[in-house]
Design a protein around this motif. Structure first.
Motif, mmCIF file in Angstrom:
data_model
loop_
_atom_site.group_PDB
_atom_site.id
_atom_site.type_symbol
_atom_site.label_atom_id
_atom_site.label_comp_id
_atom_site.label_asym_id
_atom_site.label_seq_id
_atom_site.Cartn_x
_atom_site.Cartn_y
_atom_site.Cartn_z
ATOM 1 N N TYR A 1 0.833 -1.195 0.000
ATOM 2 C CA TYR A 1 0.000 0.000 0.000
ATOM 3 C C TYR A 1 0.873 1.253 0.000
ATOM 4 O O TYR A 1 0.660 2.175 -0.789
ATOM 5 C CB TYR A 1 -0.948 -0.005 1.205
ATOM 6 N N LEU A 2 1.857 1.289 0.876
ATOM 7 C CA LEU A 2 2.771 2.425 0.935
ATOM 8 C C LEU A 2 3.481 2.611 -0.408
ATOM 9 O O LEU A 2 3.586 3.719 -0.925
ATOM 10 C CB LEU A 2 3.797 2.243 2.054
ATOM 11 N N HIS A 3 3.944 1.503 -0.967
ATOM 12 C CA HIS A 3 4.636 1.582 -2.257
ATOM 13 C C HIS A 3 3.700 2.096 -3.347
ATOM 14 O O HIS A 3 4.124 2.837 -4.241
ATOM 15 C CB HIS A 3 5.217 0.220 -2.647
ATOM 16 N N SER A 4 2.440 1.729 -3.297
ATOM 17 C CA SER A 4 1.497 2.218 -4.299
ATOM 18 C C SER A 4 1.315 3.728 -4.179
ATOM 19 O O SER A 4 1.044 4.404 -5.167
ATOM 20 C CB SER A 4 0.145 1.509 -4.168
ATOM 21 N N LEU A 5 1.472 4.267 -2.975
ATOM 22 C CA LEU A 5 1.338 5.713 -2.772
ATOM 23 C C LEU A 5 2.576 6.483 -3.192
ATOM 24 O O LEU A 5 2.468 7.522 -3.842
ATOM 25 C CB LEU A 5 1.026 6.026 -1.305
ATOM 26 N N VAL A 6 3.750 6.007 -2.808
ATOM 27 C CA VAL A 6 4.976 6.795 -3.003
ATOM 28 C C VAL A 6 6.007 6.119 -3.895
ATOM 29 O O VAL A 6 7.098 6.651 -4.081
ATOM 30 C CB VAL A 6 5.631 7.169 -1.656
ATOM 31 N N GLY A 7 5.676 4.955 -4.449
ATOM 32 C CA GLY A 7 6.629 4.244 -5.294
ATOM 33 C C GLY A 7 6.884 4.983 -6.592
ATOM 34 O O GLY A 7 6.079 5.787 -7.052
ATOM 35 N N GLY A 8 8.011 4.711 -7.170
ATOM 36 C CA GLY A 8 8.391 5.363 -8.416
ATOM 37 C C GLY A 8 9.458 6.414 -8.160
ATOM 38 O O GLY A 8 9.789 6.746 -7.028
ATOM 39 N N LYS A 9 9.968 6.932 -9.230
ATOM 40 C CA LYS A 9 11.102 7.854 -9.156
ATOM 41 C C LYS A 9 10.733 9.253 -8.676
ATOM 42 O O LYS A 9 11.552 9.938 -8.059
ATOM 43 C CB LYS A 9 11.735 7.945 -10.549
ATOM 44 N N TRP A 10 9.516 9.706 -8.926
ATOM 45 C CA TRP A 10 9.195 11.116 -8.743
ATOM 46 C C TRP A 10 8.289 11.444 -7.571
ATOM 47 O O TRP A 10 8.248 12.590 -7.124
ATOM 48 C CB TRP A 10 8.572 11.669 -10.032
ATOM 49 N N LYS A 11 7.552 10.496 -7.052
ATOM 50 C CA LYS A 11 6.534 10.824 -6.051
ATOM 51 C C LYS A 11 7.116 11.337 -4.736
ATOM 52 O O LYS A 11 6.633 12.330 -4.193
ATOM 53 C CB LYS A 11 5.621 9.629 -5.795
ATOM 54 N N MET A 12 8.132 10.700 -4.195
ATOM 55 C CA MET A 12 8.682 11.165 -2.917
ATOM 56 C C MET A 12 9.339 12.538 -3.067
ATOM 57 O O MET A 12 9.126 13.398 -2.206
ATOM 58 C CB MET A 12 9.614 10.139 -2.297
ATOM 59 N N PRO A 13 10.108 12.800 -4.131
ATOM 60 C CA PRO A 13 10.630 14.166 -4.284
ATOM 61 C C PRO A 13 9.518 15.207 -4.410
ATOM 62 O O PRO A 13 9.635 16.313 -3.871
ATOM 63 C CB PRO A 13 11.469 14.088 -5.565
ATOM 64 N N ILE A 14 8.423 14.860 -5.067
ATOM 65 C CA ILE A 14 7.286 15.785 -5.177
ATOM 66 C C ILE A 14 6.717 16.063 -3.783
ATOM 67 O O ILE A 14 6.464 17.209 -3.422
ATOM 68 C CB ILE A 14 6.190 15.224 -6.109
ATOM 69 N N LEU A 15 6.537 15.016 -2.993
ATOM 70 C CA LEU A 15 6.003 15.186 -1.640
ATOM 71 C C LEU A 15 6.913 16.074 -0.796
ATOM 72 O O LEU A 15 6.431 16.931 -0.049
ATOM 73 C CB LEU A 15 5.809 13.830 -0.964
ATOM 74 N N CYS A 16 8.216 15.880 -0.928
ATOM 75 C CA CYS A 16 9.154 16.712 -0.169
ATOM 76 C C CYS A 16 9.064 18.171 -0.587
ATOM 77 O O CYS A 16 9.158 19.065 0.244
ATOM 78 C CB CYS A 16 10.584 16.198 -0.354
ATOM 79 N N MET A 17 8.857 18.417 -1.878
ATOM 80 C CA MET A 17 8.731 19.797 -2.351
ATOM 81 C C MET A 17 7.466 20.465 -1.826
ATOM 82 O O MET A 17 7.436 21.666 -1.617
ATOM 83 C CB MET A 17 8.720 19.834 -3.870
ATOM 84 N N LEU A 18 6.430 19.685 -1.622
ATOM 85 C CA LEU A 18 5.166 20.232 -1.131
ATOM 86 C C LEU A 18 5.133 20.307 0.392
ATOM 87 O O LEU A 18 4.165 20.805 0.972
ATOM 88 C CB LEU A 18 3.994 19.391 -1.642
#
Length: 129
Positions: A22-39
């Protein structure tokens, strides 16, 4: 019937939820965690600002990542009826709570980073570590 995000089916056909999937489905991939950090700052951020900070992300990948984060309830998209159109992104309450899990991962990354070149995203949350 399609399975829920983050779920898997047992041999008996029973559907089970997996917290890691579930966690991986939310933040998995190359760009999602950097986007979250920017927000993470809490300030509304425009698409062009996110793209500029990420650098080498394509429009298609950025749009897809933002849409997936919005669908999962982590990011809020606000569109203004202006010409030219203006769209801003912020974290939802769910997204803010997700930062509590991401910060320790970023700290681990900072402690174990073996190269001298940073990611270039310059997210505020990561810079405080």
């Amino acid at each position: 019937m399609p399975r829920k995000t983050g779920s898997f089916e047992t041999e008996s056909g029973k559907e089970l939820m997996c917290p890691i999937r579930y966690l991986h489905s939310l933040v998995g991939g190359k760009w999602k965690m950097p986007i979250l950090c920017m927000l993470a700052s809490g300030n509304p951020t425009r698409y062009s600002q996110i793209k500029r900070k990420l650098g080498d992300v394509t429009n298609m990948m950025l749009s897809q990542s933002l849409k997936e984060l919005e669908i999962s309830g982590v990011v809020h998209r606000k569109q203004y009826n202006e010409v030219p159109p203006r769209v801003e992104y912020t974290l939802t309450e769910k997204g803010q709570s997700l930062l509590a899990a991401i910060v320790p991962l970023a700290q681990w990354g900072a402690e174990n980073l073996e190269t001298e070149k940073a990611c270039g995203a310059y997210c505020e949350q990561c810079q405080t570590i």
